[in-house]
Design a protein around this motif. Structure first.
Motif, short mmCIF file in Angstrom:
data_model
loop_
_atom_site.label_atom_id
_atom_site.label_comp_id
_atom_site.label_asym_id
_atom_site.label_seq_id
_atom_site.Cartn_x
_atom_site.Cartn_y
_atom_site.Cartn_z
N VAL A 144 0.96 -1.07 0.05
CA VAL A 144 -0.06 0.04 0.06
C VAL A 144 0.68 1.15 0.06
CG1 VAL A 144 -1.44 1.50 1.26
CG2 VAL A 144 -2.05 -1.19 1.04
N MET A 145 1.99 1.29 0.78
CA MET A 145 2.70 2.52 0.90
C MET A 145 3.34 2.73 -0.29
SD MET A 145 2.18 3.53 3.79
CE MET A 145 0.77 3.34 5.00
N GLU A 146 3.92 1.68 -1.10
CA GLU A 146 4.64 1.68 -2.14
C GLU A 146 3.59 2.40 -3.09
OE1 GLU A 146 6.53 -2.08 -2.80
OE2 GLU A 146 8.19 -1.49 -1.55
N ASP A 147 2.48 1.83 -3.12
CA ASP A 147 1.23 2.40 -4.26
C ASP A 147 1.15 3.55 -4.06
OD1 ASP A 147 1.22 -0.08 -5.48
OD2 ASP A 147 -0.46 -0.65 -4.55
N GLU A 148 1.46 4.30 -2.87
CA GLU A 148 0.97 5.66 -2.58
C GLU A 148 2.16 6.39 -2.73
OE1 GLU A 148 -1.71 7.22 -1.47
OE2 GLU A 148 -2.84 5.23 -1.59
N GLY A 149 3.32 5.94 -3.15
CA GLY A 149 4.76 6.62 -3.72
C GLY A 149 5.66 6.71 -2.69
N PHE A 150 5.78 6.03 -1.66
CA PHE A 150 6.45 5.90 -0.65
C PHE A 150 7.63 4.93 -0.85
CE2 PHE A 150 2.91 7.47 1.82
CZ PHE A 150 3.16 8.64 2.04
N VAL A 151 9.06 4.99 -0.40
CA VAL A 151 9.63 4.01 -0.15
C VAL A 151 9.68 3.22 0.95
CG1 VAL A 151 12.22 3.36 0.15
CG2 VAL A 151 11.47 5.24 -1.50
N ALA A 152 9.12 1.83 0.95
CA ALA A 152 8.74 1.33 1.95
C ALA A 152 9.77 0.02 2.52
CB ALA A 152 7.37 0.80 2.06
N ASP A 153 10.05 -0.04 3.77
CA ASP A 153 10.68 -1.32 4.14
C ASP A 153 9.91 -2.06 4.97
OD1 ASP A 153 13.05 -1.21 2.42
OD2 ASP A 153 14.00 0.08 4.00
N ALA A 154 10.19 -3.38 5.57
CA ALA A 154 9.32 -4.13 6.66
C ALA A 154 10.28 -5.01 7.26
CB ALA A 154 8.21 -4.74 6.11
#
Length: 448
Positions: free
Chosen positions: A20-30
């Motif tokens: 979801v965060m990547e779809d919103e344009g963020f760089v995301a790690d988990a």
């Protein structure tokens, strides 16, 4: 691009939030644990962390505590499947931005992350502005006079005692007032500044005390005055010697009773303000001439400050040059200049009638206009090469001493008027043609 770190031991939640965060344009790690979170923060500064409370190993709150102890400025949003008020309160006290419960609403989670990042940006901007303001109002100098001034500020600032600052134009009266406020118990409250000389006579009363709708022509809405805005804070009245008798009477009442009525109103407003005033006039002389109230003077002059002119602390010129050189070079994205010893000596031989403000403007001009990196005496603006102020006892005759005084007086007024002869003549109370004649007779060249 903003980066997000998701910390949750449930793989499904990690994968979903990351997508979801990547779809919103963020760089995301988990990551799955608090330990992995702390390790990830050692490699990258994340804008926002979505942090689950219940984690294997160290839990979310302990992780939050440790990352704050490590100096992390990431915005943290706590996630919990077993939310309760106590956990939310603890998380907030540890510096969490928000607390959201499972099952997660994707829409709400994205909105919360955006709000957290926005808040973080605003805090960063505010911190940068505060730092810039602190740099602008830094007190520079290690002369005996400056060390004594700093000591006096440290003693007076924590009290609510009223302060009256005396000093020539350009000596830094506002700087001292801000320093007193910054070290006071009211430092977190606003610093409200009023330049009494800059506000037209017909507006000064409204500016200080506010007005109600219809109080005068053009008063289409009620307006708070500076004293009301300064409730619980500090108000700085600059050029207090220029206030009219009517305004002086109202300021006196505020100081005596801590209350006033806005223009056009019969209702009193009670305030708690600390007042710092400043003037370049000798108020005792103004009292003798009937221009200033003696009772107001005694109310203002609880703790007097006398600011030394720059010509009395020329040993500080080197530090001031370094300070302004670095500041303006940074502001204009240039490398700092190197001022040769001969240039510093030249600057120290000048009387600086405009005081620190004049030196500041001189260094700014050099930073902008001088193409080279090395600044010699010949590279300085012309007015950096005036004779030092002449003492009257050096002259054999009355005429020579008088001419020397007139020369220095006119030069100072021209400096204050930024080279505008008409304005300088108005300030001196003489006709412009008369001033031109005196300048020619005294050999004064206007370099404004």
């Amino acid at each position: 691009m903003d980066s997000i770190l998701i910390v949750d031991d449930e793989r499904g939640i990690r994968d979903t939030l990351r997508a979801v965060m990547e779809d919103e344009g963020f760089v995301a790690d988990a990551v799955a644990t608090g330990e992995e979170c702390l390790k990830a923060l050692g490699k990258r500064a994340y804008g926002c962390i979505l942090l689950d409370v219940w984690l294997p190993g160290i839990d979310g709150l302990e992780t939050l505590k440790q990352l704050r102890a490590a100096g992390s400025e990431s915005a943290v949003v706590i996630i919990s499947g077993h939310g309760n008020v106590e956990t939310a309160v603890r998380a907030t006290k540890l510096g969490a931005f928000d607390f959201i419960e499972k099952p997660l609403s994707i829409e709400k989670t994205v909105l919360t992350v955006r709000n957290a990042l926005r808040q973080q940006r605003l805090e960063r901007i505010n911190a940068d502005m505060a730092a810039a303001l602190a740099r602008e109002y830094t007190m520079v100098g290690e002369s005996v006079a400056m060390r004594a001034l700093r000591k006096q500020i440290s003693v007076v600032a924590p009290t609510d005692g009223r302060v009256l600052i005396y000093g020539e134009s350009g000596t830094g009266k506002e700087l001292v007032a801000r320093a007193i406020h910054a070290e006071s118990r009211r430092a977190a409250a606003p610093f409200i500044e009023v330049n009494s000389a800059a506000i037209p006579e017909e507006l000064i009363e409204s500016e200080l005390f506010g007005h109600v709708k219809g109080a005068f022509t053009g008063a289409t809405a009620a307006k708070k005055g500076k004293f009301e805005l300064a409730d619980g804070a500090t108000i700085f009245l600059d050029e207090v010697g220029d206030m009219s008798p009517k305004v002086q009477a109202k300021v006196l009442r505020v100081l005596e009773e801590q209350r006033f009525e806005p223009v056009g109103s019969g209702t009193s407003i009670t305030v708690d303000v600390r007042l710092i005033a400043a003037t370049n006039k000798r108020l005792d002389v103004e009292i003798e001439q009937g221009n200033f109230r003696a009772d107001l003077f005694y109310r203002l002059n609880v703790i007097p400050f006398e600011l030394p002119p720059l010509r009395e602390r020329l040993e500080d010129v080197t530090l001031l040059v370094d300070y302004f050189n670095l500041n303006y070079s940074t502001a204009y994205a240039r490398k700092p200049k190197e001022f040769l010893p001969e240039a510093i000596e030249d600057l120290q031989s000048y009387s600086w009638p405009g005081n620190v403000r004049e030196l500041k403007n001189t260094i700014e001009r050099v930073v902008i206009m001088h193409p080279g990196m090395i600044v010699s005496a010949s590279d300085l603006p012309p007015h950096g090469k005036e004779e030092p102020p002449a003492a009257s006892f050096r002259f054999p005759s009355f005429k020579e001493a008088t001419d020397a005084y007139h020369r220095e007086f006119i030069q100072r007024k021209l400096e204050e008027a930024e080279g505008n002869v008409s304005r300088a003549a108005e300030m001196m109370g003489v006709d412009r043609s008369h001033l031109y004649r005196r300048m020619r007779a005294l050999g004064i060249q206007n370099r404004g």
